[in-house]
Design a protein around this motif. Structure first.
Motif, PDB file in Angstrom:
ATOM      1  N   GLY A 108       0.811  -1.211   0.000  1.00  0.00           N
ATOM      2  CA  GLY A 108       0.000   0.000   0.000  1.00  0.00           C
ATOM      3  C   GLY A 108       0.845   1.263   0.000  1.00  0.00           C
ATOM      4  O   GLY A 108       1.728   1.436  -0.824  1.00  0.00           O
ATOM      5  N   ASN A 109       0.585   2.136   0.966  1.00  0.00           N
ATOM      6  CA  ASN A 109       1.318   3.406   1.059  1.00  0.00           C
ATOM      7  C   ASN A 109       2.491   3.352   2.027  1.00  0.00           C
ATOM      8  O   ASN A 109       2.980   4.391   2.463  1.00  0.00           O
ATOM      9  CB  ASN A 109       0.368   4.534   1.464  1.00  0.00           C
ATOM     10  N   THR A 110       2.938   2.142   2.360  1.00  0.00           N
ATOM     11  CA  THR A 110       4.102   2.017   3.235  1.00  0.00           C
ATOM     12  C   THR A 110       5.302   2.667   2.567  1.00  0.00           C
ATOM     13  O   THR A 110       5.508   2.513   1.362  1.00  0.00           O
ATOM     14  CB  THR A 110       4.407   0.522   3.506  1.00  0.00           C
ATOM     15  N   LYS A 111       6.076   3.388   3.351  1.00  0.00           N
ATOM     16  CA  LYS A 111       7.252   4.076   2.828  1.00  0.00           C
ATOM     17  C   LYS A 111       8.254   3.065   2.254  1.00  0.00           C
ATOM     18  O   LYS A 111       8.588   2.074   2.908  1.00  0.00           O
ATOM     19  CB  LYS A 111       7.903   4.895   3.940  1.00  0.00           C
ATOM     20  N   VAL A 112       8.740   3.323   1.051  1.00  0.00           N
ATOM     21  CA  VAL A 112       9.727   2.452   0.404  1.00  0.00           C
ATOM     22  C   VAL A 112      11.082   2.710   1.048  1.00  0.00           C
ATOM     23  O   VAL A 112      11.526   3.862   1.128  1.00  0.00           O
ATOM     24  CB  VAL A 112       9.797   2.738  -1.119  1.00  0.00           C
ATOM     25  N   PRO A 113      11.768   1.657   1.526  1.00  0.00           N
ATOM     26  CA  PRO A 113      13.108   1.857   2.104  1.00  0.00           C
ATOM     27  C   PRO A 113      14.052   2.500   1.088  1.00  0.00           C
ATOM     28  O   PRO A 113      14.054   2.140  -0.089  1.00  0.00           O
ATOM     29  CB  PRO A 113      13.557   0.442   2.466  1.00  0.00           C
ATOM     30  N   VAL A 114      14.854   3.430   1.550  1.00  0.00           N
ATOM     31  CA  VAL A 114      15.667   4.255   0.658  1.00  0.00           C
ATOM     32  C   VAL A 114      16.609   3.439  -0.213  1.00  0.00           C
ATOM     33  O   VAL A 114      16.830   3.762  -1.375  1.00  0.00           O
ATOM     34  CB  VAL A 114      16.422   5.338   1.466  1.00  0.00           C
ATOM     35  N   GLU A 115      17.165   2.347   0.314  1.00  0.00           N
ATOM     36  CA  GLU A 115      18.144   1.604  -0.488  1.00  0.00           C
ATOM     37  C   GLU A 115      17.513   0.836  -1.648  1.00  0.00           C
ATOM     38  O   GLU A 115      18.216   0.424  -2.564  1.00  0.00           O
ATOM     39  CB  GLU A 115      18.993   0.662   0.378  1.00  0.00           C
ATOM     40  N   LEU A 116      16.207   0.660  -1.627  1.00  0.00           N
ATOM     41  CA  LEU A 116      15.550  -0.013  -2.757  1.00  0.00           C
ATOM     42  C   LEU A 116      15.291   0.954  -3.912  1.00  0.00           C
ATOM     43  O   LEU A 116      14.998   0.521  -5.024  1.00  0.00           O
ATOM     44  CB  LEU A 116      14.242  -0.652  -2.302  1.00  0.00           C
ATOM     45  N   ALA A 117      15.403   2.242  -3.656  1.00  0.00           N
ATOM     46  CA  ALA A 117      15.120   3.243  -4.688  1.00  0.00           C
ATOM     47  C   ALA A 117      16.355   4.010  -5.142  1.00  0.00           C
ATOM     48  O   ALA A 117      16.324   4.684  -6.160  1.00  0.00           O
ATOM     49  CB  ALA A 117      14.079   4.229  -4.182  1.00  0.00           C
ATOM     50  N   THR A 118      17.455   3.906  -4.390  1.00  0.00           N
ATOM     51  CA  THR A 118      18.658   4.651  -4.749  1.00  0.00           C
ATOM     52  C   THR A 118      19.838   3.705  -4.908  1.00  0.00           C
ATOM     53  O   THR A 118      19.975   2.731  -4.157  1.00  0.00           O
ATOM     54  CB  THR A 118      19.013   5.688  -3.665  1.00  0.00           C
ATOM     55  N   ALA A 119      20.691   3.987  -5.878  1.00  0.00           N
ATOM     56  CA  ALA A 119      21.886   3.179  -6.099  1.00  0.00           C
ATOM     57  C   ALA A 119      22.981   3.612  -5.130  1.00  0.00           C
ATOM     58  O   ALA A 119      23.014   4.751  -4.680  1.00  0.00           O
ATOM     59  CB  ALA A 119      22.367   3.337  -7.538  1.00  0.00           C
ATOM     60  N   SER A 120      23.872   2.696  -4.833  1.00  0.00           N
ATOM     61  CA  SER A 120      25.002   3.035  -3.962  1.00  0.00           C
ATOM     62  C   SER A 120      26.073   3.765  -4.763  1.00  0.00           C
ATOM     63  O   SER A 120      26.003   3.851  -5.989  1.00  0.00           O
ATOM     64  CB  SER A 120      25.595   1.756  -3.357  1.00  0.00           C
ATOM     65  N   GLY A 121      27.070   4.273  -4.080  1.00  0.00           N
ATOM     66  CA  GLY A 121      28.147   4.998  -4.742  1.00  0.00           C
ATOM     67  C   GLY A 121      28.917   4.149  -5.735  1.00  0.00           C
ATOM     68  O   GLY A 121      29.381   4.630  -6.757  1.00  0.00           O
ATOM     69  N   SER A 122      29.049   2.858  -5.457  1.00  0.00           N
ATOM     70  CA  SER A 122      29.771   1.966  -6.367  1.00  0.00           C
ATOM     71  C   SER A 122      28.836   1.354  -7.405  1.00  0.00           C
ATOM     72  O   SER A 122      29.280   0.872  -8.432  1.00  0.00           O
ATOM     73  CB  SER A 122      30.441   0.839  -5.585  1.00  0.00           C
ATOM     74  N   GLY A 123      27.538   1.329  -7.110  1.00  0.00           N
ATOM     75  CA  GLY A 123      26.589   0.649  -7.985  1.00  0.00           C
ATOM     76  C   GLY A 123      26.623  -0.851  -7.814  1.00  0.00           C
ATOM     77  O   GLY A 123      26.003  -1.588  -8.577  1.00  0.00           O
ATOM     78  N   LEU A 124      27.355  -1.342  -6.801  1.00  0.00           N
ATOM     79  CA  LEU A 124      27.548  -2.785  -6.620  1.00  0.00           C
ATOM     80  C   LEU A 124      27.263  -3.265  -5.199  1.00  0.00           C
ATOM     81  O   LEU A 124      27.735  -4.319  -4.796  1.00  0.00           O
ATOM     82  CB  LEU A 124      28.995  -3.159  -6.988  1.00  0.00           C
ATOM     83  N   ASP A 125      26.505  -2.508  -4.429  1.00  0.00           N
ATOM     84  CA  ASP A 125      26.234  -2.868  -3.043  1.00  0.00           C
ATOM     85  C   ASP A 125      25.450  -4.185  -2.993  1.00  0.00           C
ATOM     86  O   ASP A 125      24.353  -4.279  -3.545  1.00  0.00           O
ATOM     87  CB  ASP A 125      25.449  -1.749  -2.363  1.00  0.00           C
ATOM     88  N   PRO A 126      25.990  -5.206  -2.308  1.00  0.00           N
ATOM     89  CA  PRO A 126      25.310  -6.501  -2.271  1.00  0.00           C
ATOM     90  C   PRO A 126      24.259  -6.632  -1.170  1.00  0.00           C
ATOM     91  O   PRO A 126      23.573  -7.644  -1.093  1.00  0.00           O
ATOM     92  CB  PRO A 126      26.460  -7.478  -2.004  1.00  0.00           C
ATOM     93  N   ASP A 127      24.136  -5.614  -0.318  1.00  0.00           N
ATOM     94  CA  ASP A 127      23.297  -5.724   0.872  1.00  0.00           C
ATOM     95  C   ASP A 127      22.094  -4.793   0.837  1.00  0.00           C
ATOM     96  O   ASP A 127      22.114  -3.758   0.183  1.00  0.00           O
ATOM     97  CB  ASP A 127      24.127  -5.384   2.118  1.00  0.00           C
ATOM     98  N   ILE A 128      21.070  -5.213   1.575  1.00  0.00           N
ATOM     99  CA  ILE A 128      19.920  -4.344   1.839  1.00  0.00           C
ATOM    100  C   ILE A 128      19.657  -4.384   3.341  1.00  0.00           C
ATOM    101  O   ILE A 128      20.154  -5.250   4.049  1.00  0.00           O
ATOM    102  CB  ILE A 128      18.648  -4.767   1.056  1.00  0.00           C
ATOM    103  N   SER A 129      18.865  -3.444   3.798  1.00  0.00           N
ATOM    104  CA  SER A 129      18.512  -3.411   5.220  1.00  0.00           C
ATOM    105  C   SER A 129      17.419  -4.442   5.502  1.00  0.00           C
ATOM    106  O   SER A 129      16.773  -4.970   4.584  1.00  0.00           O
ATOM    107  CB  SER A 129      18.012  -2.021   5.606  1.00  0.00           C
ATOM    108  N   LYS A 130      17.202  -4.698   6.771  1.00  0.00           N
ATOM    109  CA  LYS A 130      16.122  -5.604   7.169  1.00  0.00           C
ATOM    110  C   LYS A 130      14.778  -5.034   6.709  1.00  0.00           C
ATOM    111  O   LYS A 130      13.911  -5.774   6.258  1.00  0.00           O
ATOM    112  CB  LYS A 130      16.153  -5.799   8.685  1.00  0.00           C
ATOM    113  N   GLU A 131      14.633  -3.712   6.782  1.00  0.00           N
ATOM    114  CA  GLU A 131      13.396  -3.067   6.337  1.00  0.00           C
ATOM    115  C   GLU A 131      13.182  -3.284   4.836  1.00  0.00           C
ATOM    116  O   GLU A 131      12.057  -3.479   4.388  1.00  0.00           O
ATOM    117  CB  GLU A 131      13.423  -1.569   6.659  1.00  0.00           C
ATOM    118  N   GLY A 132      14.275  -3.235   4.064  1.00  0.00           N
ATOM    119  CA  GLY A 132      14.191  -3.471   2.619  1.00  0.00           C
ATOM    120  C   GLY A 132      13.728  -4.884   2.302  1.00  0.00           C
ATOM    121  O   GLY A 132      12.954  -5.114   1.378  1.00  0.00           O
ATOM    122  N   ALA A 133      14.182  -5.841   3.102  1.00  0.00           N
ATOM    123  CA  ALA A 133      13.765  -7.233   2.913  1.00  0.00           C
ATOM    124  C   ALA A 133      12.308  -7.425   3.353  1.00  0.00           C
ATOM    125  O   ALA A 133      11.515  -8.074   2.659  1.00  0.00           O
ATOM    126  CB  ALA A 133      14.684  -8.166   3.678  1.00  0.00           C
TER     127      ALA A 133
END
Length: 185
Positions: A108-133
């Motif tokens: 629904g309108n739950t806030k999207v975790p920031v790491e799912l919408a933005t790329a990391s500085g390297s573009g290769l970050d292998p991890d997400i937060s628990k909230e993202g999962a």
């Protein structure tokens, strides 16, 4: 002239010692880490994967990691160099948010975790937060015909705590999480 050469030679020697000590500390420090400063290689289904490099997962039955500005190409890591005042960047992020909301309508309108919408500085970050999962848990439970509780338990068991309980946030490696998801009965 001779004084300058002697001074330059002394400075060169001092810098060699300082830089050598610094490199020794960094190298020694890396050997204390769990992977001892080396890549973490995972062999799965007769393929070799590097857990330290972000992987692309498009299927709705898998957890998705952070977007990549370099298409997950480790040979050309880098960010977009666009900041939050750049209209093109904001448009890209909004498209990613819209896509995530479309892929996860249960949220629904739950806030999207920031790491799912933005790329990391390297573009290769292998991890997400628990909230993202957790944001993706309902979709995966539905697609795989599993209970949401089972997916949440998997997320809890795969969550890596901060180094020494102090350094960095809790995180989940997306590759390891998806392999564990495939092995779930």
């Amino acid at each position: 002239m001779k004084n300058h050469i002697v001074s330059a030679f002394r400075l060169t020697l001092v810098m060699l010692v300082v830089v050598g000590i610094y490199l020794g500390i960094v190298y020694g420090g890396s050997k204390v880490l769990p992977t001892q400063g080396n890549a973490e290689i995972i062999n799965y289904k007769e393929q070799k994967f590097y857990a330290n490099i972000g992987q692309e997962f498009k299927s709705e039955k898998y957890f998705h990691g952070r977007p990549s500005t370099v298409n997950y190409n480790a040979a050309g890591s880098g960010g977009s160099n666009k900041g939050p005042s750049n209209d093109e960047y904001l448009e890209t992020v909004q498209k990613r948010i819209d896509t995530l909301k479309m892929q996860n309508p249960e949220m629904g309108n739950t806030k999207v975790p920031v790491e799912l919408a933005t790329a990391s500085g390297s573009g290769l970050d292998p991890d997400i937060s628990k909230e993202g999962a957790l944001y993706q848990a309902k979709r995966i439970a539905k697609v795989r015909n599993l209970s949401e509780e089972k997916i949440k338990n998997l997320i809890n068991t795969q969550t890596e705590k901060p180094l020494l309980g102090l350094f960095g946030p809790s995180k989940l490696n997306v590759l390891k999480l998806n392999i564990a998801l495939d092995q779930l009965k």
